[in-house]
Design a protein around this motif. Structure first.
Motif, PDB file in Angstrom:
ATOM      1  N   GLU A  52       0.577  -0.839   0.161  1.00  0.00           N
ATOM      2  CA  GLU A  52      -0.053  -0.089  -0.063  1.00  0.00           C
ATOM      3  C   GLU A  52       0.971   1.503  -0.066  1.00  0.00           C
ATOM      4  O   GLU A  52       0.518   2.289  -0.717  1.00  0.00           O
ATOM      5  CB  GLU A  52      -1.143   0.235   0.940  1.00  0.00           C
ATOM      6  N   ALA A  53       2.201   1.177   0.618  1.00  0.00           N
ATOM      7  CA  ALA A  53       2.710   2.466   1.147  1.00  0.00           C
ATOM      8  C   ALA A  53       3.144   2.986  -0.245  1.00  0.00           C
ATOM      9  O   ALA A  53       3.541   3.685  -1.377  1.00  0.00           O
ATOM     10  CB  ALA A  53       3.659   2.247   2.042  1.00  0.00           C
ATOM     11  N   LEU A  54       3.787   1.578  -1.055  1.00  0.00           N
ATOM     12  CA  LEU A  54       4.404   1.393  -2.631  1.00  0.00           C
ATOM     13  C   LEU A  54       3.784   1.876  -3.810  1.00  0.00           C
ATOM     14  O   LEU A  54       4.139   2.066  -4.351  1.00  0.00           O
ATOM     15  CB  LEU A  54       5.162   0.184  -2.415  1.00  0.00           C
ATOM     16  N   ALA A  55       2.304   1.551  -3.817  1.00  0.00           N
ATOM     17  CA  ALA A  55       1.124   1.649  -5.181  1.00  0.00           C
ATOM     18  C   ALA A  55       1.201   3.199  -5.246  1.00  0.00           C
ATOM     19  O   ALA A  55       1.487   3.034  -6.823  1.00  0.00           O
ATOM     20  CB  ALA A  55      -0.197   1.506  -3.789  1.00  0.00           C
ATOM     21  N   GLY A  96      15.839  13.977  -4.031  1.00  0.00           N
ATOM     22  CA  GLY A  96      14.249  14.285  -4.015  1.00  0.00           C
ATOM     23  C   GLY A  96      14.065  12.718  -4.045  1.00  0.00           C
ATOM     24  O   GLY A  96      12.228  13.090  -3.877  1.00  0.00           O
ATOM     25  N   ASP A  97      14.464  12.231  -4.944  1.00  0.00           N
ATOM     26  CA  ASP A  97      13.557  10.520  -5.175  1.00  0.00           C
ATOM     27  C   ASP A  97      12.995  10.794  -3.585  1.00  0.00           C
ATOM     28  O   ASP A  97      12.006   9.515  -3.204  1.00  0.00           O
ATOM     29  CB  ASP A  97      14.202   9.657  -5.829  1.00  0.00           C
ATOM     30  N   LEU A  98      14.304  10.595  -2.566  1.00  0.00           N
ATOM     31  CA  LEU A  98      14.330   9.761  -0.980  1.00  0.00           C
ATOM     32  C   LEU A  98      12.973  10.712  -0.438  1.00  0.00           C
ATOM     33  O   LEU A  98      12.292   9.785   0.552  1.00  0.00           O
ATOM     34  CB  LEU A  98      15.675   9.412  -0.571  1.00  0.00           C
ATOM     35  N   THR A  99      13.037  11.489  -1.069  1.00  0.00           N
ATOM     36  CA  THR A  99      11.987  12.564   0.034  1.00  0.00           C
ATOM     37  C   THR A  99      10.735  11.616  -0.711  1.00  0.00           C
ATOM     38  O   THR A  99      10.151  12.022   0.608  1.00  0.00           O
ATOM     39  CB  THR A  99      12.208  14.115  -0.488  1.00  0.00           C
ATOM     40  N   VAL A 100      10.499  11.811  -1.495  1.00  0.00           N
ATOM     41  CA  VAL A 100       8.898  11.800  -2.378  1.00  0.00           C
ATOM     42  C   VAL A 100       9.235  10.695  -1.649  1.00  0.00           C
ATOM     43  O   VAL A 100       7.269   9.966  -0.527  1.00  0.00           O
ATOM     44  CB  VAL A 100       8.853  11.598  -3.722  1.00  0.00           C
ATOM     45  N   LEU A 101       9.634   8.817  -1.334  1.00  0.00           N
ATOM     46  CA  LEU A 101       9.679   8.170  -1.250  1.00  0.00           C
ATOM     47  C   LEU A 101       9.629   7.497   1.020  1.00  0.00           C
ATOM     48  O   LEU A 101       8.962   6.995   1.334  1.00  0.00           O
ATOM     49  CB  LEU A 101      10.547   6.284  -1.371  1.00  0.00           C
ATOM     50  N   ARG A 102      10.068   8.273   1.286  1.00  0.00           N
ATOM     51  CA  ARG A 102       9.819   8.701   2.683  1.00  0.00           C
ATOM     52  C   ARG A 102       8.499   8.679   3.450  1.00  0.00           C
ATOM     53  O   ARG A 102       8.167   8.739   4.141  1.00  0.00           O
ATOM     54  CB  ARG A 102      11.609   9.471   3.133  1.00  0.00           C
ATOM     55  N   ALA A 103       8.241   9.958   2.651  1.00  0.00           N
ATOM     56  CA  ALA A 103       7.018  10.993   2.861  1.00  0.00           C
ATOM     57  C   ALA A 103       6.262   9.772   2.755  1.00  0.00           C
ATOM     58  O   ALA A 103       4.904   9.423   3.706  1.00  0.00           O
ATOM     59  CB  ALA A 103       6.606  11.933   1.949  1.00  0.00           C
ATOM     60  N   GLU A 111       9.304   3.059   8.322  1.00  0.00           N
ATOM     61  CA  GLU A 111      10.251   4.486   7.435  1.00  0.00           C
ATOM     62  C   GLU A 111      11.793   3.053   7.222  1.00  0.00           C
ATOM     63  O   GLU A 111      11.673   1.943   7.305  1.00  0.00           O
ATOM     64  CB  GLU A 111      11.076   4.464   8.649  1.00  0.00           C
ATOM     65  N   LEU A 112      12.645   3.909   6.876  1.00  0.00           N
ATOM     66  CA  LEU A 112      13.663   3.189   6.211  1.00  0.00           C
ATOM     67  C   LEU A 112      14.472   2.992   6.856  1.00  0.00           C
ATOM     68  O   LEU A 112      15.231   4.289   7.683  1.00  0.00           O
ATOM     69  CB  LEU A 112      14.244   4.110   4.644  1.00  0.00           C
ATOM     70  N   ARG A 113      15.672   2.108   6.820  1.00  0.00           N
ATOM     71  CA  ARG A 113      16.928   1.729   7.802  1.00  0.00           C
ATOM     72  C   ARG A 113      17.949   1.566   7.744  1.00  0.00           C
ATOM     73  O   ARG A 113      18.049   0.666   6.608  1.00  0.00           O
ATOM     74  CB  ARG A 113      16.423   1.028   8.832  1.00  0.00           C
ATOM     75  N   GLY A 114      18.904   2.196   7.405  1.00  0.00           N
ATOM     76  CA  GLY A 114      20.492   2.269   6.517  1.00  0.00           C
ATOM     77  C   GLY A 114      21.389   1.064   7.741  1.00  0.00           C
ATOM     78  O   GLY A 114      21.889   1.742   8.374  1.00  0.00           O
ATOM     79  N   TYR A 115      21.016  -0.277   8.097  1.00  0.00           N
ATOM     80  CA  TYR A 115      21.913  -1.189   8.334  1.00  0.00           C
ATOM     81  C   TYR A 115      22.026  -2.482   6.777  1.00  0.00           C
ATOM     82  O   TYR A 115      21.577  -2.458   6.070  1.00  0.00           O
ATOM     83  CB  TYR A 115      20.840  -2.680   9.525  1.00  0.00           C
TER      84      TYR A 115
END
Length: 426
Positions: A52-55, A96-103, A111-115
């Motif tokens: 749903e979040a990625l739709a 720029g693309d990450l800002t939209v994806l995170r929102a 949330e995206l987590r960097g591990y």
């Protein structure tokens, strides 16, 4: 399907398609992320919630900078930029693309987590049902559970740079291929960020690398040194075991155990001879630390913490390979890490993953490479934000013999030096 291949045709094809020559100018990045519940990172994230979040991004080209979004087998998200003509262009596009994806994810309380490896959870069930991943699991399961851990619980920063031209100096593909491999342990150590699994220390600063070394070495180790990268890579690709065989209309893509592509070409029983499209697909199933795909893809770097931690390995790698002065400085700095063939032996890659820049010889090379990258970034006129981010990382980590994994260990309340190696990955 195209006509079947001969061995000679396959060798020529691999050499031609994997090393496309030209002046090195373009930069790209693929950012893999773990996806966590914002309230509790230990909670599983349902596939339906993620879908749903990625739709909004199902249609290609939806993101403002036209980056691509894909899902990894365990639900990790990968954002891939289009090739940019400069480091600055690549950074700005990804931001720029990450800002939209995170929102979009935040609206679903994700949330995206960097591990580099999920520090809390066991690998979740596989959420991508493609026959490729079913066959991949079956192939890796022959060597133990580590393939599933890699597929479902790890994330990386993957950097793409042009292969180079046909000269013999720093812009040339031969030089850049060797330098990328010499930098491999340096980049692993400097950006190690996966010291925990199931909430405890594993004894490795990059457990992600430890996991990779436990699965099929015919497709994950670095190629043997060769007089020419094209020859070395062709041998590597053809001698790698088949991971899967595509079968139209079938969900079973499993490959005969132990069969290499070379053996398939020369009569190995699969039920049909291989065609050019089979070789193309086979090349996508090879996962060495440096993978030639017409360009060079650096695959050895753990996912990085924070919103913009990924900028640092991207900027450092691009500076060290694309600036001729920095390239020569990095080549000299990595000489003590290399064997008689001019490339780091396997034990150096292992030390980098275990000890990071706390290893004296590797730490010295890390500091020298960061200094060379800093000079190159200043000369190139790289965006001030990027330079500040790199400088802050160098001050916090590289100059002190530390890496992001040390922060996780400190939060765990232990000193990295006192950890006993986790017997499962020793």
């Amino acid at each position: 399907m195209d006509d079947c291949l001969t061995l000679e045709e396959a060798e020529a094809y691999v050499k031609g398609v994997c090393f496309k020559t030209g002046p090195p100018t373009r930069v790209g990045v693929e950012l893999e992320w773990l996806v966590h519940d914002r309230a509790d990172a230990r909670l599983p994230v349902a596939a339906e919630r993620m879908a749903e979040a990625l739709a909004p991004f199902e249609t290609p080209g939806t993101l403002p900078h036209r980056g691509g979004i894909s899902r990894e087998p365990g639900g990790q998200i990968e954002l891939s930029t289009a090739p940019a003509d400069s480091l600055a262009g690549c950074v700005e596009a990804a931001l720029g693309d990450l800002t939209v994806l995170r929102a979009s994810l935040a609206a679903a309380d994700l949330e995206l987590r960097g591990y580099g490896l999920d520090p809390h959870r066991d690998p979740p069930p596989r959420v991508v049902r493609h026959p490729r991943y079913r066959a991949m699991e079956a192939h890796f399961d022959r060597a133990g559970p580590w393939g599933r851990v890699m597929m479902r619980g790890t994330a990386a920063v993957q950097i793409s740079l042009d292969a180079g031209d046909d000269t013999d100096g720093p812009p040339g593909y031969r030089y850049r291929w060797r330098l990328a491999h010499r930098l491999g342990p340096v980049l692993i150590a400097a950006f190690a960020n996966s010291p925990l699994w199931r909430g405890r220390s594993t004894g490795w600063l990059s457990t992600r690398q430890a996991v990779w070394r436990r699965i099929d070495p015919t497709r994950t180790r670095a190629p043997d040194a060769g007089t020419d990268p094209r020859d070395a890579w062709a041998d590597y690709a053809l001698d790698a075991q088949l991971l899967c065989v595509r079968r139209a209309g079938s969900a079973d893509w499993s490959a005969p155990r132990g069969l290499t592509f070379r053996s398939w070409l020369t009569g190995g029983a699969v039920g049909r001879p291989p065609a050019i499209e089979d070789l193309d697909y086979h090349l996508t199933t090879l996962f060495p630390p440096v993978r030639p795909r017409g360009w060079l893809e650096l695959r050895m770097i753990d996912a990085q913490p924070g919103d913009d931690g990924w900028i640092v390995p991207l900027a450092v790698a691009a500076a060290l390979l694309d600036d001729p002065v920095a390239a020569d400085a990095a080549y000299a700095a990595t000489e003590p890490l290399c064997g008689d063939d001019g490339l780091p032996p396997p034990e150096v890659w292992t030390r980098a993953a275990r000890l990071g820049p706390a290893d004296p010889a590797i730490g010295k090379a890390v500091r020298a490479c960061f200094a060379a990258a800093d000079t190159a970034l200043a000369v190139s006129g790289t965006l001030a934000r990027t330079r500040r981010t790199v400088a802050a990382f160098a001050e916090r980590y590289a100059e002190r013999g530390r890496c992001p994994a040390d922060d996780q260990l400190n939060e765990l309340g232990r000193s990295p030096a006192t950890h006993a190696p986790w017997e499962g990955l020793s």
